[in-house]
Design a protein around this motif. Structure first.
Motif, mmCIF file in Angstrom:
data_model
loop_
_atom_site.group_PDB
_atom_site.id
_atom_site.type_symbol
_atom_site.label_atom_id
_atom_site.label_comp_id
_atom_site.label_asym_id
_atom_site.label_seq_id
_atom_site.Cartn_x
_atom_site.Cartn_y
_atom_site.Cartn_z
ATOM 1 N N LEU A 1 0.894 -1.364 0.127
ATOM 2 C CA LEU A 1 0.001 0.047 0.005
ATOM 3 C C LEU A 1 0.757 1.125 -0.030
ATOM 4 C CD1 LEU A 1 -2.879 -1.042 2.516
ATOM 5 C CD2 LEU A 1 -2.846 -1.068 -0.019
ATOM 6 N N GLN A 2 2.060 1.036 -0.168
ATOM 7 C CA GLN A 2 3.061 2.212 -0.303
ATOM 8 C C GLN A 2 2.953 3.228 1.016
ATOM 9 O OE1 GLN A 2 2.363 4.148 -4.055
ATOM 10 N NE2 GLN A 2 2.862 2.140 -5.220
ATOM 11 N N LEU A 3 3.053 2.425 2.233
ATOM 12 C CA LEU A 3 2.744 3.145 3.435
ATOM 13 C C LEU A 3 3.874 3.301 4.357
ATOM 14 C CD1 LEU A 3 -0.802 1.692 4.185
ATOM 15 C CD2 LEU A 3 -0.230 4.393 3.622
ATOM 16 N N ASP A 4 4.251 3.970 5.176
ATOM 17 C CA ASP A 4 5.285 3.875 6.495
ATOM 18 C C ASP A 4 4.463 3.054 7.294
ATOM 19 O OD1 ASP A 4 7.002 5.636 5.194
ATOM 20 O OD2 ASP A 4 6.022 7.427 6.341
ATOM 21 N N TYR A 5 5.373 2.344 8.315
ATOM 22 C CA TYR A 5 4.879 1.386 9.345
ATOM 23 C C TYR A 5 4.176 2.043 10.305
ATOM 24 C CZ TYR A 5 7.936 -1.642 6.723
ATOM 25 O OH TYR A 5 8.569 -2.414 5.810
ATOM 26 N N ASP A 6 4.301 3.527 10.424
ATOM 27 C CA ASP A 6 3.523 3.982 11.261
ATOM 28 C C ASP A 6 2.232 5.077 10.841
ATOM 29 O OD1 ASP A 6 5.032 6.089 10.175
ATOM 30 O OD2 ASP A 6 5.703 7.054 12.127
ATOM 31 N N ALA A 7 1.847 4.289 9.708
ATOM 32 C CA ALA A 7 0.629 5.115 8.781
ATOM 33 C C ALA A 7 -0.670 4.964 9.735
ATOM 34 C CB ALA A 7 0.419 4.384 7.628
ATOM 35 N N THR A 8 -1.170 6.154 9.671
ATOM 36 C CA THR A 8 -2.640 6.412 10.320
ATOM 37 C C THR A 8 -3.590 5.609 9.459
ATOM 38 O OG1 THR A 8 -3.017 8.639 9.082
ATOM 39 C CG2 THR A 8 -1.801 8.660 11.039
ATOM 40 N N ASP A 9 -4.723 5.619 10.074
ATOM 41 C CA ASP A 9 -5.977 4.896 9.304
ATOM 42 C C ASP A 9 -6.240 5.912 8.152
ATOM 43 O OD1 ASP A 9 -5.870 3.090 11.250
ATOM 44 O OD2 ASP A 9 -7.489 4.056 12.738
ATOM 45 N N HIS A 10 -6.173 6.971 8.568
ATOM 46 C CA HIS A 10 -6.478 7.973 7.312
ATOM 47 C C HIS A 10 -5.600 7.764 6.050
ATOM 48 C CE1 HIS A 10 -7.863 11.343 5.123
ATOM 49 N NE2 HIS A 10 -6.512 11.916 4.940
ATOM 50 N N ASN A 11 -4.331 7.740 6.309
ATOM 51 C CA ASN A 11 -3.252 7.343 5.153
ATOM 52 C C ASN A 11 -3.454 6.002 4.409
ATOM 53 O OD1 ASN A 11 -2.124 9.807 5.455
ATOM 54 N ND2 ASN A 11 -0.721 9.159 6.720
ATOM 55 N N ILE A 12 -3.953 4.929 5.385
ATOM 56 C CA ILE A 12 -4.131 3.710 4.916
ATOM 57 C C ILE A 12 -5.316 3.824 4.002
ATOM 58 C CG2 ILE A 12 -5.017 1.384 5.567
ATOM 59 C CD1 ILE A 12 -3.264 1.706 8.069
ATOM 60 N N ARG A 13 -6.576 4.479 4.227
ATOM 61 C CA ARG A 13 -7.690 4.597 3.367
ATOM 62 C C ARG A 13 -7.147 5.263 2.172
ATOM 63 N NH1 ARG A 13 -10.045 5.611 8.159
ATOM 64 N NH2 ARG A 13 -10.014 7.915 7.855
ATOM 65 N N LEU A 14 -6.342 6.424 2.215
ATOM 66 C CA LEU A 14 -6.086 7.252 1.203
ATOM 67 C C LEU A 14 -5.265 6.398 0.012
ATOM 68 C CD1 LEU A 14 -5.262 10.814 2.314
ATOM 69 C CD2 LEU A 14 -7.135 10.110 1.011
ATOM 70 N N ASN A 15 -4.147 5.829 0.524
ATOM 71 C CA ASN A 15 -3.488 4.965 -0.328
ATOM 72 C C ASN A 15 -4.083 3.822 -0.927
ATOM 73 O OD1 ASN A 15 -1.391 6.818 0.470
ATOM 74 N ND2 ASN A 15 0.292 5.280 0.357
ATOM 75 N N TYR A 16 -4.951 3.314 -0.190
ATOM 76 C CA TYR A 16 -5.752 2.047 -0.561
ATOM 77 C C TYR A 16 -6.565 2.590 -1.993
ATOM 78 C CZ TYR A 16 -9.624 -0.898 -1.304
ATOM 79 O OH TYR A 16 -10.450 -1.761 -1.865
ATOM 80 N N ARG A 17 -7.213 3.722 -1.610
ATOM 81 C CA ARG A 17 -8.289 4.283 -2.817
ATOM 82 C C ARG A 17 -7.618 4.578 -3.860
ATOM 83 N NH1 ARG A 17 -11.980 7.755 1.159
ATOM 84 N NH2 ARG A 17 -13.350 6.012 1.843
ATOM 85 N N LYS A 18 -6.197 5.348 -3.899
ATOM 86 C CA LYS A 18 -5.557 5.602 -4.890
ATOM 87 C C LYS A 18 -5.052 4.481 -5.816
ATOM 88 C CE LYS A 18 -1.298 6.754 -4.209
ATOM 89 N NZ LYS A 18 0.087 7.156 -3.766
ATOM 90 N N LEU A 19 -4.677 3.451 -5.022
ATOM 91 C CA LEU A 19 -3.943 2.456 -5.661
ATOM 92 C C LEU A 19 -4.912 1.288 -6.290
ATOM 93 C CD1 LEU A 19 -1.192 1.366 -3.009
ATOM 94 C CD2 LEU A 19 -0.717 2.210 -5.468
ATOM 95 N N ALA A 20 -6.290 1.060 -5.565
ATOM 96 C CA ALA A 20 -7.274 0.600 -6.229
ATOM 97 C C ALA A 20 -7.731 1.222 -7.383
ATOM 98 C CB ALA A 20 -8.253 0.398 -5.027
#
Length: 123
Positions: free
Chosen positions: A21-40
């Motif tokens: 998901l191209q995230l840092d290991y300390d990613a927030t829930d918000h960043n997880i959702r954003l990157n997921y949507r972008k990549l999906a």
């Protein structure tokens, strides 16, 4: 075929959901959702008709999101993840440790006061 080949199956492969998901290991829930949507959106099979590789990437993105977006699954994943030295840089290890412990996000604790109380009790 060698009869011993079935006795020692290869070790299971580890998927780094944070990297998927191209995230840092300390990613927030918000960043997880954003990157997921972008990549999906980028890898959705409808945009890559008939491309099996794109479908596979899309499935990995969904798998990673299903784990990292659920606090209980993320905690289990973080605690049982792969920590092989040859797969990560020092910066990635430190980032992962920070995400798991210092921010308490990896411990499944989302409230700052709850997290601070946990850290104080442990010291």
């Amino acid at each position: 075929m060698d009869s011993n080949s079935n006795l020692n199956p290869p070790p299971p492969t580890y998927k780094d959901y944070y990297k998927i998901l191209q995230l840092d290991y300390d990613a927030t829930d918000h960043n997880i959702r954003l990157n997921y949507r972008k990549l999906a959106l980028k890898w959705h099979p409808d945009k890559h008709k008939g491309d099996a590789a794109a479908t596979s990437i899309f499935q990995e993105i969904n798998e990673a999101y299903s784990v990292l977006s659920d606090p209980d699954k993320r905690l289990e994943y973080d605690l049982n993840g792969n920590y092989e030295i040859d797969k990560y840089t020092l910066r990635e290890y430190l980032s992962r440790f920070k995400g798991m412990i210092l921010t308490c996000n990896g411990l499944g604790m989302t409230q700052t006061s709850k997290c601070l109380a946990f850290l104080v009790d442990e010291n």
